[in-house]
Each structure stands twice: as structure tokens, then as C-alpha cells.
Write an enzyme that holds these catalytic residues in place. Structure first.
Site, short mmCIF file in Angstrom:
data_model
loop_
_atom_site.label_atom_id
_atom_site.label_comp_id
_atom_site.label_asym_id
_atom_site.label_seq_id
_atom_site.Cartn_x
_atom_site.Cartn_y
_atom_site.Cartn_z
N GLU B 148 53.67 106.55 8.22
CA GLU B 148 53.38 105.15 8.53
C GLU B 148 54.62 104.38 8.95
O GLU B 148 54.97 103.35 8.36
CB GLU B 148 52.68 104.47 7.34
CG GLU B 148 51.39 105.16 6.99
CD GLU B 148 50.54 104.44 5.94
OE1 GLU B 148 51.01 103.44 5.38
OE2 GLU B 148 49.41 104.88 5.69
N GLU B 222 46.12 111.27 5.32
CA GLU B 222 45.92 110.39 4.16
C GLU B 222 44.57 109.72 4.35
O GLU B 222 44.24 109.31 5.47
CB GLU B 222 47.05 109.35 4.10
CG GLU B 222 47.13 108.61 2.80
CD GLU B 222 48.38 107.71 2.74
OE1 GLU B 222 49.48 108.18 3.07
OE2 GLU B 222 48.23 106.53 2.37
#
Lengths: 73, 672
Positions: B148, B222
Site C-alpha cells: 500500500e 490482503e
């Protein structure tokens, strides 16, 4: 004279043939000579199974210059 | 071959010889297996398709924090395997190598992740160290270059990814490179990585990605982020709990069921890594302090399963699963309708209340069953049917009040090597031996001296009790105590006690085992070894009124007594009554609070750096090391310590002195 830290890499390939699987193991090893003189060495690589029985082996003679590292393939 | 079911390992022994003498020898465990990611068919291990049923995890456990003994790594990986999980993501940092050893031994695939996505020398050095260290582990199937990152979708991100991928390739050409991206799938670094890692179903469109990039393998690096608290069936904002029905999630996340349904329906998606396998400290969303640990775990901080564990077990493992929730202790709610869920992979499930059938329902893959049941105390049970035959059953029962404790070890034999440990489940039982699912009794532990309580926990995300303790409250019927062996073989006896409850006892067996080579810790007490002593002077009537020595007082060296490091001053008083001043020094590299421990066999007064720092008019005979202590502030550098000692009519023999070396880096100097 040392096997360099994290200096061993084992990779394997698997081939099928005649109803059986064959694995080929290739090893890369970095050998360091931390002394002040060149060294004539032998690197021995032995593969053992979980019971400790050796199932493959290889040997290589090499010369490593003083203070140098050599990768053996 | 190394596989998930039979993780066969080999050892490579590399030896450097000069002639016949061995100069160095290194052992490298490895496994033989093949891996492949396919853009249409997902992941293959040894040419067999394997859907990645993964979890993201931090290395964090009740009682020990991130300092996990190897045995706890094994416990946690084993727990995940029991759920049917086959893949572990080290989020978001390199794992301890012992974690990978456990994954190698138990058969668990690993997504191995570096901490920093960057092209800086430091980031690349960390990445290379990770790859060189971990590349022989058969469990590792993916290198992740980050998570991220704001730059992930940009041209700069693409260049970083290219640099990082190139460095990985130099060290390992056998594993693909990925990046966990929360959006921008197909942009920036996406174009560089071998396998696209997607974080969260709703942060992009994976079907659209697959259409645009039909040759790029893709998986969820994720997902889900479902919230739940073990044993809780209603959200409780006051106490910081979230219901364990599979219904609570953040806006970007999913329930376990909606997430797995999505992944399960897409063969091109290689799999998913659920956020997270276990709860961890911090990130207590949807709450904030005083709630102190996350609710994302499928298991709590102790590794106790929450109800979603059984959802995953039903659809991920080969076990036949029937699991009912909630518990059946709802005194005061008689006649009220309670939502009952069943997680099962049977074809049909029949629910019973006190033996009366409430009907049979078909299970739709991969969904749970649900119905309202009017509460009456007793037994709520479920039977799972396959091919018309009973395949599995489960029940929840209304229990009585807490009456006894039971200790259930994960393993009952430990190696007596100062390392091996086992988590022990502490259950609060009613009179009939059933776990009371709402019990919160406080429990105290005592242990024989050949074991150590490493820590305690209970999975309560809002508990502020200390984890380094020998007591803990139960949380919804359970808590955990982690016991570690010391060095002696024999029985380790653990006792659990709680007011009004029958004790729980347990005997573990510690088997003799050599300790791993180690460097002993430095003792935090540093003996002061170099002393000087003044000539005998007139003694004051009371040691308390003794004045500090003048600056010009002269001292002579005291011959040290080894090995006791005792300062023997008998030759200085020669059997006469009087006062001597004894001088020594403690040299600290840094300033800080510490202590001076001392012993003397005559009335004694102390000055540290010129300040009176203690007085013992009744110092005993003979002198005992560490009999007294005084708190002080050590200056950085030399600290002068002076003892005024009354010779006790010529009977005093001297002093002991040891400085508490708080930071364990004090040094001693000789006198100038």
C-alpha cells in the site's frame, strides 16, 4: 576461509520421465577468503535426506585470492 | 517432494577443505518442489493447482509480544493449518527465520515481504538481505516488495519496482515478485511485478483487471478485515467488543463469507490472504483506546478460535465441520428470539433444541445457515448430513455457574533447554465439566521452580492487565498461560487457583536436552574492585554525624581480595578503634538512575559525588555483599564513592561495593 553468510543458494528443477520424477539440484556457493594469502581450496557439497543418508554430492577445487570472494556454480 | 501434506526436507552440507582439514561447514535445509502462477488458473505447487487460502499476520502473541519462542511459531502455524489455511503473508516486514523454519516443517506457503518499497541504498540492502537469507526455504513462494505505497500507481513507483525486481532476480530467479496494492491495479508498479497483488475486493475491479491484463496472474494479497471478538454476540461500544457473527467490517472490507464467495467463484484469482490470522496489539478499529488490540484476527491474541475460524475451516479444510454459534447461556432472555448460525460443509444440517428438531436445511457453498430460535435453556445441537448419512454433529449447552478450573496444554512434554514452551488453555468449568462461555474469574498460577511463566493472556481486546504476570482473568471462559522449561529434566507442576473454584493442576514432563550455544547475559551488578583507604582517624560518637573527608586527605591503595572483591582494611586500623575513609569509583558511559549495593561490618556512612547517600549505624558482622542499597544518579563518566567506616573497636574488616549497571555498559577505571 568461510562460506559467506547467506552465501548458499539451492535451487531445484523437477522433470517427469518414464513414470518417475527426477529432481536436479543446482547450488551456488560464495566462498570468502578473509586471509592475507591466496588459498587453494576444495568445496564439497553433499545433499542428505531427512534420515541423514547422502543422496547427491559434488566437489569443486578452486583458488580464492586473498581478501576476495568467489561464487562457485 | 516438498508439499503441503508431506513437507519433505533435505539438507545441503557445504564444506570448505584445504587438503584434508575442514575450514568451514554450513548446513542449509531446503526442499524440492516446483511453483508456478498462471494468469487463468491460479497457483500450482508441484504442477497441482492450489488455491491460496492465506492469512496476513504480525508476529505478536499474548504474554510474549513479538519475542516469540520458536515453539510458539510452531503452535501458531499449526493452528492455521488446522483451519485449512495453506499460506501466510509476513505483513509488513521480514519474518524471523524461525517462522520460515516452522512453515518449511509443517507445510505452509509464504509470501515474504520487505519493509520498505524504495530505491534507496538502505531499502535495497534490506531487500537483498531478505532474499539472500530466505531463498532456500521451500515455503517461500513470493517476494513482496511492499504494501500500500502511495507511489504504487505512478511512474516513480514503476521505476522503484523495476530496480527492486532486478536486485531480487540477481539473487533468485525461481520466485515471482509481487506488490500488495490498494488500488491502481494495472498502473505504475503493476506493469513491473510478475504477479499482481490486490488489497481488498472493493478497492478495484479484479474482473476488469483480468480482462485488461489477461497474461498477468493475480491474487488478493490482503482482504476481508472482518471484525469480531471471541465469545461476544452483540457490539458493545462501552467495553470495545464486536459481535462474533460474521457481520462487522470496515467500509473497504468484507465479511469472511462475502470475501471467500468472491474468491471462490474466480478460478483466475490465485487466492487470498485474510487480514488477519491472529489479533495483534494496536489498531483496535472500530474502537480506540482503552480498547488496545485489533479485532481483525480469525483467532484472538492467544490463538483461541473465534467463530469465523470454523467458517474458514468448513470451506478451506478437508475436515467435516459443524459449528454452532452463539453459546447457549442467555439467562433472562427466555422466550426471546436468538439468531443461531451454523458453519458447516455438510450437505444438510438439522438443528435441535432439547431434542426437538427445528428442521433440516440445505447448505449452499460456501455459505452459513441461519435461523432465529426462541431461547429456552438446555441443549442446542446440530447434525450434519452427507449422502443421507450422519457426518458430524455439534452442540452448545446452557451451563451452570463456574465451579472448577481445567488446564489443557498444547503439548505435555517439553525439552529442558531453557527455550521450549507450550501455551496452556485455562478453562473455567461448571460442576459438570462444561466450559462456562461467559466466565471472567481471576485466576492465579503457581509453578514448580523448574519452569517459568513466560506470560499470560486472555484475548480480551480491552484488557489492561499485565501480560508478564502470574495471574489473569478469564475472558468468556478462557485464558492462557505460557510455560517455559528451564534446564532440569523432570515434572513441571502448574496449579491454577481462583476464589470459590476447585483448583486446576497439570504436570508437564521436561526431557533433558542440551541448551543451544549462547552468550551468557552480563550481570547488571558490577563489583567495584579498586579501593583506596585513609589512615585511621578519631571516630565520631555516632557515624551519622561523620563529616565528609577533606579534599586533601591522602589515601593508599588497598590490596584487592579476589575473587570476592572485598575491600579488606584491617591493616589500616591495626585493631584500633577509629574512622577510616574508603574511596572507590564507578565509571558509567552514560548518565542514569541506578543503585549502589554495599555491605560493611561496622557503622558506615556513604557519599557519592560529595553528597551524603546513606548511613548504616548497625552494619552487621561479618560484612555481607549487597546487604544495603542506595538509589543514586550516576553521572556520565567517573563517580566518586566514599565510605566512612568506624572500625568497631578494631573488629571491622571492610566493605563490599557493587554498582547497579542499569544499561549494562559501565566500565571501570583505575585511579588517576
Amino acid at each position: 576461509m568461510h562460506v559467506a553468510p547467506a552465501g548458499v543458494f539451492v535451487a531445484s528443477t523437477v522433470a517427469a520421465g518414464g513414470g518417475a520424477l527426477t529432481a536436479a539440484v543446482t547450488v551456488r556457493t560464495i566462498v570468502r577468503n578473509d586471509s592475507d594469502s591466496d588459498a587453494d581450496l576444495r568445496l564439497s557439497s553433499v545433499v542428505a535426506d531427512a534420515s541423514g543418508k547422502s543422496v547427491a554430492r559434488g566437489e569443486r577445487d578452486l583458488r580464492v585470492a586473498a581478501g576476495e570472494a568467489t561464487e562457485v556454480r | 517432494m516438498w508439499s503441503l501434506e508431506a513437507p519433505v526436507l533435505y539438507n545441503l552440507e557445504s564444506t570448505i577443505l584445504a587438503g584434508s582439514s575442514v575450514l568451514d561447514r554450513v548446513r542449509t535445509p531446503f526442499g524440492i518442489r516446483t511453483i508456478r502462477f498462471d494468469a487463468n488458473d491460479g497457483f500450482f505447487l508441484n504442477d497441482e493447482p492450489v488455491k491460496l487460502k492465506g492469512v496476513c499476520c504480525h508476529q505478536d502473541h499474548a504474554g510474549v509480544g513479538v519475542a516469540l519462542p520458536d515453539a510458539l511459531q510452531e503452535f501458531r502455524i499449526g493452528k492455521l493449518k488446522a483451519m485449512g489455511c495453506n499460506a501466510y503473508r509476513c505483513s509488513h516486514n521480514p519474518p524471523t527465520p524461525e517462522l520460515l523454519d516452522a512453515c518449511d516443517r509443517l507445510g505452509m506457503l509464504v509470501m515474504d515481504e520487505t519493509r520498505m518499497m524504495a530505491g534507496s541504498a538502505e531499502a535495497l540492502a534490506q531487500l537483498e538481505a531478505l532474499v539472500a537469507r530466505d531463498r532456500n526455504h521451500p515455503s517461500v513462494i513470493l517476494w513482496s516488495i511492499g504494501n500500500e505505497e502511495p507511489l504504487q500507481g505512478t511512474e516513480v513507483g514503476a521505476r522503484m519496482a523495476a530496480t527492486m525486481r532486478k536486485r531480487i532476480r540477481k539473487l533468485d530467479t525461481t520466485r515471482p515478485v509481487t506488490l500488495a496494492m490498494n488500488g491502481a491495479w494495472g498502473e505504475g508498479a503493476s506493469r513491473i511485478v510478475d504477479v499482481q497483488g490486490c488489497n481488498y475486493i472493493h478497492l478495484g475491479d479484479v474482473d476488469e483487471f483480468h480482462r485488461r491484463f489477461p497474461d498477468k496472474p493475480v491474487f488478493y494479497s490482503e482482504s476481508a478485515s472482518t471484525w469480531s471478538t471471541r465469545g461476544i454476540y452483540a457490539n458493545d461500544t462501552d467495553r470495545g467488543y464486536v459481535s462474533a457473527y460474521d457481520v462487522n467490517k470496515p467500509g473497504y472490507g468484507d465479511t469472511a463469507e462475502s470475501n471467500w464467495t468472491h474468491c471462490h467463484q474466480r478460478p483466475f484469482v490465485a487466492g487470498t490472504f485474510i487480514w488477519t490470522g491472529f489479533d495483534y496489539r494496536g489498531e483496535p478499529t472500530p474502537y480506540a483506546w482503552p480498547c488496545i488490540n485489533s479485532h481483525f484476527g480469525i483467532c484472538d491474541m492467544c490463538g483461541f478460535p473465534k467463530d469465523n475460524f470454523y467458517y474458514y475451516q468448513a470451506w478451506w479444510s478437508r475436515n467435516t465441520v459443524v459449528h454452532i454459534l452463539p453459546h447457549w447461556n442467555w439467562a433472562g432472555r427466555e422466550g426471546r428470539r436468538i439468531s443461531v448460525w451454523v458453519h458447516s460443509n455438510c450437505e444438510e444440517v438439522e438443528l435441535f433444541l432439547n431434542g426437538h428438531s427445528l428442521g433440516r436445511k440445505r447448505v449452499c457453498v460456501p455459505h452459513h445457515l441461519e435461523r432465529k430460535v426462541s431461547y429456552r435453556p438446555g441443549v442446542l445441537s446440530a447434525k450434519g448430513w452427507r449422502n443421507g448419512r450422519l457426518a458430524a454433529q455439534a452442540k452448545v449447552e446452557t451451563t451452570g455457574a463456574p465451579a472448577a478450573l481445567r488446564l489443557i496444554p498444547d503439548r505435555d512434554t517439553l525439552l529442558a533447554d531453557h527455550e521450549d514452551c507450550t501455551p496452556i488453555t485455562v478453562a473455567v468449568l461448571d460442576r459438570r465439566g462444561r466450559i462456562v462461555p461467559t466466565a471472567d474469574n481471576e485466576i492465579a498460577f503457581s509453578l514448580t521452580s523448574n519452569g517459568v511463566i513466560l506470560g499470560v493472556g486472555n484475548g480480551d481486546p480491552s484488557s489492561h492487565e499485565p501480560d508478564k504476570a502470574s495471574r489473569r482473568r478469564a475472558f468468556n471462559g478462557l485464558c492462557q498461560v505460557i510455560v517455559q522449561a528451564r534446564g532440569s529434566a523432570g515434572r513441571i507442576q502448574l496449579r491454577a487457583q481462583s476464589l470459590g473454584l476447585a483448583d486446576g493442576t497439570l504436570a508437564l514432563t521436561a526431557r533433558a536436552h542440551p541448551r543451544r550455544p549462547y552468550v551468557p547475559g552480563i550481570t547488571p551488578l558490577m563489583p567495584l574492585k579498586i579501593f583506596e583507604c585513609s589512615k585511621l582517624r578519631k571516630a565520631p560518637a555516632d557515624i551519622a554525624i561523620a563529616a565528609p573527608p577533606g579534599r586533601k586527605l591522602s589515601y593508599s591503595k588497598v590490596k584487592p581480595v579476589v575473587p570476592e572483591d572485598f575491600c579488606d582494611i584491617r591493616s589500616f586500623h591495626g585493631g584500633q578503634h577509629g574512622l577510616v575513609y574508603i574511596r572507590t569509583r564507578f565509571v558509567a558511559r552514560r548518565s542514569g538512575v541506578g543503585k549502589l549495593f554495599y555491605g560493611a561490618d561496622g557503622p558506615v556512612k556513604i557519599w557519592i559525588n560529595g553528597q551524603a547517600a546513606g548511613c548504616q549505624p548497625n552494619a552487621s558482622n561479618p560484612a555481607k555483599a549487597d546487604e544495603y542499597q542506595t538509589r543514586t544518579w550516576w553521572r556520565s563518566g567517573s563517580n566518586e564513592i566514599i565510605f566512612g567506616l568506624i572500625s568497631n573497636r578494631g573488629k571491622a574488616s571492610g566493605v563490599f561495593a557493587r554498582g547497579e549497571d542499569v544499561r549494562q555498559d559501565a566500565v571501570f577505571s583505575t585511579f588517576p
